[in-house]
Structure formats: C-alpha cells, structure tokens
Scaffold this motif. Sequence first.
Motif, PDB file in Angstrom:
ATOM      1  N   GLN A  11       4.831  -1.522  -7.466  1.00  0.00           N
ATOM      2  CA  GLN A  11       5.782  -2.478  -6.921  1.00  0.00           C
ATOM      3  C   GLN A  11       7.192  -2.193  -7.418  1.00  0.00           C
ATOM      4  OE1 GLN A  11       5.031  -4.869  -4.569  1.00  0.00           O
ATOM      5  NE2 GLN A  11       7.264  -4.901  -4.470  1.00  0.00           N
ATOM      6  N   HIS A  33       8.567   0.642  -5.451  1.00  0.00           N
ATOM      7  CA  HIS A  33       8.954   0.192  -4.107  1.00  0.00           C
ATOM      8  C   HIS A  33      10.302  -0.521  -4.166  1.00  0.00           C
ATOM      9  CE1 HIS A  33       8.861  -1.773  -0.210  1.00  0.00           C
ATOM     10  NE2 HIS A  33       9.016  -2.939  -0.821  1.00  0.00           N
ATOM     11  N   GLU A  58       4.351   5.488   1.897  1.00  0.00           N
ATOM     12  CA  GLU A  58       2.991   5.777   2.370  1.00  0.00           C
ATOM     13  C   GLU A  58       2.080   6.132   1.207  1.00  0.00           C
ATOM     14  OE1 GLU A  58       1.799   5.311   5.466  1.00  0.00           O
ATOM     15  OE2 GLU A  58       3.778   4.399   5.720  1.00  0.00           O
ATOM     16  N   ARG A 107       2.394   5.032  -1.853  1.00  0.00           N
ATOM     17  CA  ARG A 107       2.076   3.807  -2.599  1.00  0.00           C
ATOM     18  C   ARG A 107       1.029   2.976  -1.874  1.00  0.00           C
ATOM     19  NH1 ARG A 107       7.775   3.914  -3.090  1.00  0.00           N
ATOM     20  NH2 ARG A 107       8.377   4.636  -5.173  1.00  0.00           N
ATOM     21  N   LYS A 108       1.113   2.926  -0.559  1.00  0.00           N
ATOM     22  CA  LYS A 108       0.091   2.195   0.193  1.00  0.00           C
ATOM     23  C   LYS A 108      -1.289   2.791  -0.072  1.00  0.00           C
ATOM     24  CE  LYS A 108       3.092   0.789   4.032  1.00  0.00           C
ATOM     25  NZ  LYS A 108       3.325   0.902   5.498  1.00  0.00           N
ATOM     26  N   TYR A 144      -2.357   1.958  -3.600  1.00  0.00           N
ATOM     27  CA  TYR A 144      -2.712   0.544  -3.713  1.00  0.00           C
ATOM     28  C   TYR A 144      -4.136   0.307  -3.216  1.00  0.00           C
ATOM     29  CZ  TYR A 144      -2.367  -4.520  -2.993  1.00  0.00           C
ATOM     30  OH  TYR A 144      -2.579  -5.869  -3.028  1.00  0.00           O
ATOM     31  N   VAL A 145      -4.433   0.861  -2.046  1.00  0.00           N
ATOM     32  CA  VAL A 145      -5.780   0.695  -1.479  1.00  0.00           C
ATOM     33  C   VAL A 145      -6.816   1.425  -2.335  1.00  0.00           C
ATOM     34  CG1 VAL A 145      -7.243   1.202   0.515  1.00  0.00           C
ATOM     35  CG2 VAL A 145      -4.907   0.372   0.856  1.00  0.00           C
ATOM     36  N   ASP A 168      -3.873  -5.728   2.743  1.00  0.00           N
ATOM     37  CA  ASP A 168      -2.566  -5.816   3.374  1.00  0.00           C
ATOM     38  C   ASP A 168      -1.570  -5.008   2.547  1.00  0.00           C
ATOM     39  OD1 ASP A 168      -0.279  -6.460   4.701  1.00  0.00           O
ATOM     40  OD2 ASP A 168      -0.180  -8.551   4.017  1.00  0.00           O
ATOM     41  N   THR A 169      -1.076  -3.925   3.114  1.00  0.00           N
ATOM     42  CA  THR A 169      -0.120  -3.069   2.394  1.00  0.00           C
ATOM     43  C   THR A 169       1.303  -3.256   2.907  1.00  0.00           C
ATOM     44  OG1 THR A 169      -0.530  -1.245   3.945  1.00  0.00           O
ATOM     45  CG2 THR A 169      -1.892  -1.339   1.953  1.00  0.00           C
ATOM     46  N   SER A 170       1.532  -4.329   3.700  1.00  0.00           N
ATOM     47  CA  SER A 170       2.868  -4.527   4.258  1.00  0.00           C
ATOM     48  C   SER A 170       3.908  -4.762   3.172  1.00  0.00           C
ATOM     49  CB  SER A 170       2.853  -5.710   5.228  1.00  0.00           C
ATOM     50  OG  SER A 170       2.464  -6.913   4.563  1.00  0.00           O
ATOM     51  N   PHE A 198       4.545  -2.965   0.857  1.00  0.00           N
ATOM     52  CA  PHE A 198       5.168  -1.691   0.512  1.00  0.00           C
ATOM     53  C   PHE A 198       5.958  -1.105   1.684  1.00  0.00           C
ATOM     54  CE2 PHE A 198       1.533  -1.971  -2.401  1.00  0.00           C
ATOM     55  CZ  PHE A 198       2.205  -1.849  -3.611  1.00  0.00           C
ATOM     56  N   ASP A 199       6.069  -1.867   2.791  1.00  0.00           N
ATOM     57  CA  ASP A 199       6.898  -1.404   3.904  1.00  0.00           C
ATOM     58  C   ASP A 199       8.363  -1.464   3.499  1.00  0.00           C
ATOM     59  OD1 ASP A 199       4.748  -0.950   5.547  1.00  0.00           O
ATOM     60  OD2 ASP A 199       4.834  -2.925   6.505  1.00  0.00           O
TER      61      ASP A 199
END
Length: 830
Positions: A124, A127, A294, A296-297, A300-301, A330-332, A334-335
């Motif tokens: 985070q 990001h 991308e 980081r997403k 994260y998952v 939900d990885t939004s 990190f958008d």
Amino acid sequence: MAAASGSPVLLFAASMTALLLLLSIPSALCAPASAGCFEGDGACPGSSRSLLQSSTKLSLEHLTLLQQDKDSMHSFGVISDEVVDELHARAEAMVQNGQALTPLERTTLNALNKTLSGMLPALQDGHTEDQAEIDAAVQFISNCNKNFDADARAAKTAKGEVNTSQKEHAVCRGKQNKLKVEAVKTSGELDKFWKPLVLPQKPALASNTFVNNLEQWVRDHKKSLAEKISKNTTAHDDLTKKAAECDSKQSVLESGFCQWFGRATAANKSYARCWAQSGSTFTKLKKEALASAEGRKFQYVAIHKIQCYMEVIFLPSRKRLHRCKNLSLDTSGFDLTNTAAEPQKDVAGELDPMDSKPGDESWKQSVYAGVSGVADVTPCAVAHSCDSDKKVLAHRCLACEPGKTNQAGDNALGPNTNCTAVLCSSNEYVSSNSCKSCAAGTENAAYDDASGADTSCTAILCQAGQRVQNNSCHSCPAGSKNTAGGHDASGADTSCDAIKCGADHYVQSNACHTCPVGKTRTAGDDATKGDTTCDATLCKANQKVVSNKCKGCPPGKTNVAGDDASVADSICDPIICTANQRVVGNACIACPDGTTRPAGDDASGRDTTCKPTLCPGNHFVNSKACKPCPAGQINDAGDDASGADTICKAGHSGYGPRLTGWCYDGVRRAHTDRFICSGYTESQCASLCRSMSCAGFAYDNLGNCAPHPAVYDNIGKTPSGCSFHSKYSNSVVTTSDGDTSNGNRCFIKQPAMLPAVDGKWCGPDTSSMATSSPTYPHCVDECSRKPDCKGVRWVKQSKACNLMRECADQKTPRSTLVDARWAYQLKDLR
C-alpha cells in the motif's frame, strides 16, 4: 518508483522464489535443495505424513537469501503462479492425509506467514508513492498548459490590439486620402484663381504697373482670395495632421505587431521546452507505475492465497481448501487514478500564424494591401538572443535565479520571460542550488527542486540476505545468510554469517539438507564449506528399527545393539526365562524359595507362577529347602518346601523281620508308614532300606523304590513269593538274591518301552483307550501297567497323549503314516 532498492517487490520475489524451491520436491510441501534448518532450530524431522518432509526443510533464510532482478516482473509473476499452484497441491495433500504438523513445521510456517503479512502495508505504501508521483507529473503537465494558456492569452490580447490598430490605421489612411484629395482640389482652385493675373513681361520696366495692377486685383478679389487661401491652407493643414496621425497609428501597429510576434514566439518556445520535459517524464513514469500497480495486484492476491493455503495446512479442511481455490479479492485499491494527463496543446491552433513581421516585404504586402499613403515601414528591432540560463527582464538578459534554468534564445526586445526550477534526477540531491550526485551507497528520489532548500540522500539499507560490497548491496554468498538485513551501503563492506546446519542435517551445494531417514549428523556443519554426509543411526541395546527410527523393544523382549536404522525394520527376540524363574510384568524373576519352574517361559507373554517343591520320602523342609532326614529318622514324601519347615520322625532300626508281604504303591492306605521313592537304582533302593532299618523293599525298572519298615501279614499271606498291588499287575515279579530260605526280596520289573519314534502317526483313532494320565510322559507309566495297552502317541507341541491298543495304518500292520506333529512309543513285547 516505489519499487526501488529495499522495496516489497523484491522481498515478495525473494519469498516466492524460496517457497517455490521449497515446494519443488515431489512429496508433500517441503523445502528445496538449497533449504535447511537455520541455526538454533535443531532437527527438522521428516515423515511421510509431514508437511515439510523429504530431504529438506523450510527455512526463513530463504526469505532473504534469494534475490530477483527488480525489473523482471514478468518472470517473477510466473514464479509466483507456480508457487500458488504448488501450495494448493500441498494443501490438498494435507487434507487427504489429515495429520498434524510438528512444532518446528508450525513455527517455520508461522514465521513465513508473519513475513507475508508484513508485506501488505508495504504494498500500500508503494502504491501511495507511485500515485503521488503520477499526480505530480500530471500537475507538471497541467502547469505547462496553464502557463501556455496564459502566454497564449497575452499573445492573443496583443494580436487583438494589433488587429484594432490595423483597422484604425486603415481607416486613418482612408481619411488621409480624402483629405489629400481635398487639399489637391483647393490647391487647384487657388491655382485657377491666380491664372487671370498676368505678370509683366519686363518686370523691371513694368513693375510699378504690375504692382499697381496686383494691388488693384487684390482689392477687387480680396474676399475671394482670402477664402480660397484659407480653404487651401486648411485642407493642407488637415492633411498634414491626418498624415501624422496615421503615421502614429502605423507606428503603433508595427510596434504592436512586433510585440505580438515576440510574445507568440516566446510562448511557443517556452511551451515546447516545458512539454519536452514534462511529457516524456510523465510517459515513462506512467508506464513504470502501471506495471508496478499490476505487480502489486498480483502480489496482493498471491499473498492472500498463500496465507489461505497455509491455513488449510495448519487446519486441514476440504471446505477451506475449496474457499482458497475460489478466492476472489478486490484489487481496485491498487488502481492508479489521474493517469490521463492533459493532451499537448496545438500551438498552431492556439496562436495565429507567424509567417512574417514588420520589415519583411511579404508582411507589408499582406498587412498594407489596399492601403495607400503608408509611410516607410519600421522593421522590428533586431532580436537580442539571451544565452542559456538567462531570462528577459525589462529588455535585458539577466541570469536565472540560483537553482533555475532557461534555454538560450529569449528575445531581449520582447516581453519579460521566466526561468524554470531545475528538477534533480533520481539519486541526486540539492546543494547550494545545484544538483549533486548522491554519494556511493546512498539514494534519493527524483524531482528535488534545486531552487529551494538543500536536500540530502539517505543511506541504502540492504535487504535481508544481502551484504555491502563496494557501496552496493549484493546477495550473500552461497551457504551464508543475513537474516536481519539493514546493512548500510554507504559504509564499509560487510559480510554475511555462515549458515550452520541443525542436527540431523548435512551440507550439499552450500545448502542444509535433512538427513535421509535412519541417518543422523550432529549440528554445526558450515554451509559455506564443502559437502558433508550423514551417518547411519545405530540402535542401542534393547532397541529395534521401526520405519527408520530406533524404538524400544516391547516389554519382555530384547535385542543386541547395532541395528542400522537406515535399512529395513528389525525385530526384538523374546526373553526366555531360565530354570527356576517365572514371568512377572514381562521380566524373568527368580522363583520364591521352595518353588521351582522349568526353563522356557516367554517374558513377552503372560505372567507365570512357580510350583512348590515337594520333598521326596525321608526328607524334611528346612529354610525352604528339602534336606535328608537324620539317621534313624524317616518322613513321608510330599512336604511343601515353599511352606513352613517340617521334621522327620523316628524310624525302625535294623532289618527287622523278613519280608512276607507286598508293599503298596506309596499312597497311604491302611498303613501310615509305607511310602514310595522315585528315581532310585536297585542298589540305591537297598541302601535306602538299610539306612531306614526297613524290613525289605520292592523295586521296579522305572526307578520306584518301596522300602518296607515292617512285616505285614495281613495283606495276603503270600507263600514264599510276593503279592502285588494292582498297579503292578502287569509286571514281572522276581527275586533279587534267590535266597528263599530267608524269604524273597521282591522287586517289580515292568515291560520295557521301545525308543520314541518322531514325526509319524500312530493309528487308527479307534485304537485309542481311556486314560487318567493325558499328557506325555505320564501316560507311558499308565500304558506299562495295562496289559491291553500296546503303546502311546502324543502331540509334540502340547504333549497331549493317547493310550493305543495298536499302532497301524490299517493297511500294513505295525506301520504308520508320516505326520511331523506327532510322536509315538511302543512296548517291547519280545
């Protein structure tokens, strides 16, 4: 970008690489060839059901030992995909096995879980940093556009003023032309008015006349003349004034056009310079930031999935496993927002064409087309171009403020210009309004403003699993570790600590590996040095090998030392008690005094008991032992040596009367002083009789000795022979000395038994007889006393015995079939 040295991307890559190697073995979840137990953990036990079985063990060093290229996001993602897939397979295996983790396995996985959880805030933070950089870059572009818009508005304002001046100038020139026409007209009219006045041909001779005539003409035309002169003068004055006014307007027009041209040129150049810096920076920054987002997403998952599968490994559950497999996150968060910067301005569309300027013939032909009376064009002043790092202020080139810069080419005759702040590149800092390179081993983010206060670089702190070498962070050499990390790259070179293998681990290719099952090694092998090997585990005495481990023998069993635990299972042998021992709690214990037991009890079985020792005749019990009666004393057989002490009683002295009757078999009946002793030879029986002063004795070939302490005439008054008890009814009675004058000393001689035959059957079954002695060898004595008993057969293992009337297989008399379980013995009837 936020993925600089020490970032969570590298830590995640290192952790996932370690876990992939950990999972690369084909059994349940386990460590790679480069894994091992870190110092202080002790053994890393392995088992077929264990999460961390096989040849290696999960180790926290792998979260730091392994490094990955920070630009290799694609390959990093592939590796992490494999990790998640492999961990899913291992979790599914744990669900099927359903067995618990060892404490060490639980500790190791908890440490990995803690590391993964600590990476989430770092993702985070990265990001947030990237978003801030994107926002700054977008704002930079926006400022470029805003500044251009302001410059363009100023240029447009100037151009509007030019357009107004051009119109006013054109109108003025039109009025000037009209006044010119009027002036020409009045001049013509005045000329025409003067024509009637003829000047004298000879002024010297007719001057007076001419003057007189002129005066008279003037007097006659005074009024008209005055009017015409006034009118002509006024027309020319008006023309002169208008021409001056138009010339002024022309000057304003040309000067304004020159100023507009200068403003437009400066706006164009400034915008091009600003966009060249901000536009390229934003494009590169956006590309890197989107790639990091991308990554980081995915991280994260992957972290949550790995933690989910680890939860299944801790608490195997098919329901949890299914939830992990279908985990959707939900990885939004990190958008990246604000990634669409304002487009570059169309300068040509914002600024009117600047094809020419005053002083150019094309400009004059274009701007003054159709306009007459135009004065000479005043060209725009020759531009004085300022050098780089200078700006225009009041038409002078002045040095930029410290920490600011400007490209060369600003027109000093144009409007004022500004310098822009110098933005330092990455790994630069501000010192006295200049960008300086960071010292070796330090770093700094880009965009420090050189026009502001001084800044500084921060020391690069190496990650776990790295060391400092020449002010750079490098991975620890194979076989070494730096668990804590934090080495300062701006300082002196540092080193990593050698990995010390735990107990039951060996070194191969600079990594600690779990010893093969059944082998051991003491702790302390240095993984930076050569390979080592494990030694076979040799079991101690009274241990056996079970699944490659030494286990204690079951109670009542024993084994010699030296069984090799790295090979097949071994067994313990039963402890066989010796004579006069019994089994108590799976141990051989000496029989209590006065009791006995034959050898052969199996200590691994049930408890056994000893039987009391029964003393023979003429023996008594003394301190739990059978001892002979003193001379002249006698005692019946059967005293229990395990009980209280007994005594003998007085017996007869001398031989006494000669034997005239027969003695019974030793079972007390009518006479209390009669007994039988077993295990005697005939001479021993005679000696016993003499020691007891008995009247006589009987003896048979089985060793039964029956001394007679007295003469009994009431048994049958047998004539010079002997009468017998039914026990000996089948025996042969003889005399031992042939002295019939003194009465016969009779003894019993039973039929002899042939040697036992082993491994054959004595039949048929219909030939068996009833018996009161069901076990061998007791049944032999009973058979010898029965005339119709021809032999015995018995089971070798249980000693169960049958008396047989015959021994034949119904086909061939006196022959038997083979049966290894049986043995038999026949009478010698020859």
